[in-house]
Design a protein around this motif. Structure first.
Motif, short mmCIF file in Angstrom:
data_model
loop_
_atom_site.label_atom_id
_atom_site.label_comp_id
_atom_site.label_asym_id
_atom_site.label_seq_id
_atom_site.Cartn_x
_atom_site.Cartn_y
_atom_site.Cartn_z
N LEU A 8 0.91 -1.29 0.01
CA LEU A 8 -0.02 0.02 0.06
C LEU A 8 0.84 1.25 -0.01
O LEU A 8 0.17 2.33 -0.54
CB LEU A 8 -0.99 0.03 1.41
CG LEU A 8 -2.21 -0.96 0.90
CD1 LEU A 8 -3.10 -0.65 2.31
CD2 LEU A 8 -2.97 -0.38 -0.06
N ALA A 9 2.06 1.25 0.49
CA ALA A 9 3.00 2.52 0.45
C ALA A 9 3.15 2.77 -0.94
O ALA A 9 3.04 3.99 -1.21
CB ALA A 9 4.30 2.20 0.96
N ARG A 10 3.03 2.09 -2.04
CA ARG A 10 3.22 2.36 -3.45
C ARG A 10 1.99 3.04 -3.79
O ARG A 10 2.12 4.00 -4.57
CB ARG A 10 3.52 1.00 -4.20
CG ARG A 10 4.89 0.65 -4.03
CD ARG A 10 5.37 -0.47 -5.15
NE ARG A 10 4.25 -1.52 -5.10
CZ ARG A 10 4.63 -2.82 -4.15
NH1 ARG A 10 5.76 -2.58 -3.67
NH2 ARG A 10 3.80 -3.65 -4.45
N ARG A 11 0.91 2.61 -3.25
CA ARG A 11 -0.43 3.08 -3.49
C ARG A 11 -0.61 4.62 -2.94
O ARG A 11 -1.19 5.64 -3.75
CB ARG A 11 -1.71 2.52 -3.07
CG ARG A 11 -2.98 2.85 -3.56
CD ARG A 11 -3.10 2.59 -4.94
NE ARG A 11 -4.14 3.25 -5.58
CZ ARG A 11 -4.48 3.82 -6.79
NH1 ARG A 11 -3.39 3.85 -7.56
NH2 ARG A 11 -5.55 4.40 -7.23
N LEU A 12 0.30 4.69 -1.93
CA LEU A 12 -0.03 6.02 -1.23
C LEU A 12 0.66 7.06 -1.97
O LEU A 12 0.42 8.13 -2.33
CB LEU A 12 0.43 6.10 0.20
CG LEU A 12 -0.45 5.75 1.11
CD1 LEU A 12 -1.32 4.66 1.27
CD2 LEU A 12 0.44 6.15 2.84
N ARG A 13 1.84 6.62 -2.53
CA ARG A 13 2.69 7.55 -3.43
C ARG A 13 2.00 7.89 -4.77
O ARG A 13 1.98 9.08 -5.04
CB ARG A 13 4.00 6.96 -3.64
CG ARG A 13 4.83 6.71 -2.33
CD ARG A 13 6.41 6.31 -2.70
NE ARG A 13 6.57 5.19 -3.50
CZ ARG A 13 6.74 4.07 -2.80
NH1 ARG A 13 7.05 4.26 -1.39
NH2 ARG A 13 6.61 2.76 -3.27
N ALA A 14 1.31 6.82 -5.17
CA ALA A 14 0.56 7.35 -6.53
C ALA A 14 -0.67 8.06 -6.31
O ALA A 14 -0.81 9.05 -7.10
CB ALA A 14 -0.17 5.84 -7.10
N LEU A 15 -1.32 8.10 -5.16
CA LEU A 15 -2.25 9.34 -4.79
C LEU A 15 -1.60 10.46 -4.17
O LEU A 15 -2.64 11.37 -3.97
CB LEU A 15 -3.13 8.38 -3.89
CG LEU A 15 -4.33 7.20 -4.43
CD1 LEU A 15 -4.74 6.27 -3.19
CD2 LEU A 15 -4.98 7.58 -5.47
N GLY A 16 -0.60 10.66 -3.93
CA GLY A 16 -0.07 11.63 -3.39
C GLY A 16 -0.50 11.82 -1.83
O GLY A 16 -0.53 13.01 -1.53
N LEU A 17 -0.71 10.64 -1.20
CA LEU A 17 -1.05 10.68 0.38
C LEU A 17 0.25 10.61 1.18
O LEU A 17 1.28 9.76 0.72
CB LEU A 17 -2.14 9.60 0.55
CG LEU A 17 -3.53 9.81 -0.47
CD1 LEU A 17 -4.40 8.71 0.18
CD2 LEU A 17 -4.22 10.93 0.16
N ARG A 18 0.39 11.40 2.32
CA ARG A 18 1.47 11.17 3.14
C ARG A 18 1.45 10.19 4.27
O ARG A 18 2.56 9.71 4.83
CB ARG A 18 1.43 12.78 3.76
CG ARG A 18 1.96 13.85 2.78
CD ARG A 18 1.91 15.09 3.47
NE ARG A 18 3.30 14.93 4.45
CZ ARG A 18 3.61 15.89 5.33
NH1 ARG A 18 3.11 17.22 5.33
NH2 ARG A 18 4.93 15.77 5.79
N HIS A 19 0.24 9.50 4.36
CA HIS A 19 0.06 8.54 5.69
C HIS A 19 -0.95 7.80 5.41
O HIS A 19 -1.95 7.88 4.61
CB HIS A 19 0.04 9.21 6.93
CG HIS A 19 -0.86 10.43 7.14
ND1 HIS A 19 -2.21 10.26 7.06
CD2 HIS A 19 -0.81 11.63 7.30
CE1 HIS A 19 -2.92 11.25 7.20
NE2 HIS A 19 -2.13 12.36 7.35
N PHE A 20 -0.98 6.59 6.05
CA PHE A 20 -2.31 5.56 5.85
C PHE A 20 -3.51 5.98 6.39
O PHE A 20 -4.51 5.60 6.04
CB PHE A 20 -1.79 4.40 6.56
CG PHE A 20 -0.69 3.43 6.02
CD1 PHE A 20 -1.04 2.79 4.96
CD2 PHE A 20 0.82 3.63 6.30
CE1 PHE A 20 -0.22 1.90 4.07
CE2 PHE A 20 1.68 2.92 5.68
CZ PHE A 20 1.33 2.09 4.43
N GLY A 21 -3.48 6.98 7.32
CA GLY A 21 -4.65 7.69 7.92
C GLY A 21 -5.53 8.25 6.61
O GLY A 21 -6.61 8.08 6.50
N ALA A 22 -4.70 8.93 5.75
CA ALA A 22 -5.40 9.44 4.71
C ALA A 22 -5.92 8.57 3.84
O ALA A 22 -7.24 8.73 3.19
CB ALA A 22 -4.46 10.56 4.11
#
Length: 288
Positions: free
Chosen positions: A48-62
């Protein structure tokens, strides 16, 4: 509100906090039927870390907030990330041998007499190698038994949009063709040139036989069957017992008496469903 945990993980990423993992575990189980134990935590975090980067999100809470407020927009991508799309052409060759030697000749003879259609469902088709391998043996059987006029089709479904895109394109690196015999490779795979050098595309005849559609196995199914056979191999390994029981009951409802269900090498109906009898290595026939 689920708060983000911005504690750095190994490699400089973002750690998946307890609250976020609990939320994701419950969300994935509710929407995908996949049970994520604590031992899957690092895997979920890494993918999911890769998915966060793709979405421009800084943390899992977002990311959890995104799922909470608009679950459908991200559900397919989440399912793709947490599931493993491992497949190959003619994986578990004994299943295809049974089709070629026994089942397809029987079915085609029956269909010729009855005028009924022939339908096979590849449930959890991943990137398409399974349904196209099925299409090869089906096309050959239709020719061999003089049954070209029979309405025969293969339905291929999966939850992952990325996997489905590959299946629809039907283009594979040459090294992915290892499971296909030389004879079939020459007949059914077209070698690419130019920008497609190093790739091969499935023959148009196989595309005619295969319909690729998105489907969440836990949601409503638009098709009503009946199917002569359902291939659901290496899919239910992700599900818990109650989810497996519900799924196999639904499969049974789409198979006539004598219809066949094919499972993966590590899967079994033992203690889960009594609508079927085991007739071979991970091959079941519906009772009736």
């Amino acid at each position: 509100m689920v708060q983000g945990d911005a504690v750095p993980a190994d490699g400089g990423g973002v750690a998946l906090g307890d609250a976020e993992f609990r939320f994701l575990r419950d969300f994935v189980y509710e929407h995908c039927g996949i049970a994520l134990g604590e031992h899957k935590r690092q895997l979920v975090q890494g993918r999911l870390a890769r998915r966060l980067r793709a979405l421009g999100l800084r943390h899992f809470g977002a990311y959890c907030e995104l799922l909470r407020h608009d679950p459908q927009s991200e559900l397919d991508n989440l399912a793709s990330v947490i599931s493993t799309n491992v497949t190959s052409f003619f994986r578990e060759q004994h299943h295809y041998d049974l089709l070629v030697d026994e089942l397809l000749p029987q079915w085609l003879q029956q269909k010729r007499r009855s005028g009924d259609r022939l339908r096979i469902w590849s449930a959890g088709c991943s990137t398409g190698e399974e349904p196209y391998a099925l299409a090869m043996v089906l096309a050959e059987a239709l020719e061999r038994h003089g049954a070209a006029g029979i309405d025969a089709k293969i339905l291929a479904t999966d939850l992952s949009p990325q996997a489905l895109e590959t299946a629809r394109n039907g283009v594979y690196p040459l090294e992915r063709l290892a499971g296909i015999s030389d004879e079939r490779r020459c007949r059914w795979m077209l070698r690419g040139a130019g920008e497609y050098e190093g790739f091969a595309c499935v023959h148009p005849r196989l595309r005619e036989l295969v319909t690729v559609q998105p489907l969440n196995l836990l949601h409503e199914w638009p098709m009503r069957g009946p199917f002569d056979a359902i291939f659901c191999r290496n899919v239910v390994i992700y599900f818990d017992q109650p989810t497996k029981q519900r799924l196999f009951r639904r499969y049974a409802a789409l198979l006539p008496a004598g219809g066949h269900l094919f499972l993966g090498h590590s899967e079994s109906l033992h203690g889960i469903n009594d609508d079927f009898e085991l007739i071979g290595r991970t091959v079941y026939r519906k009772l009736g």
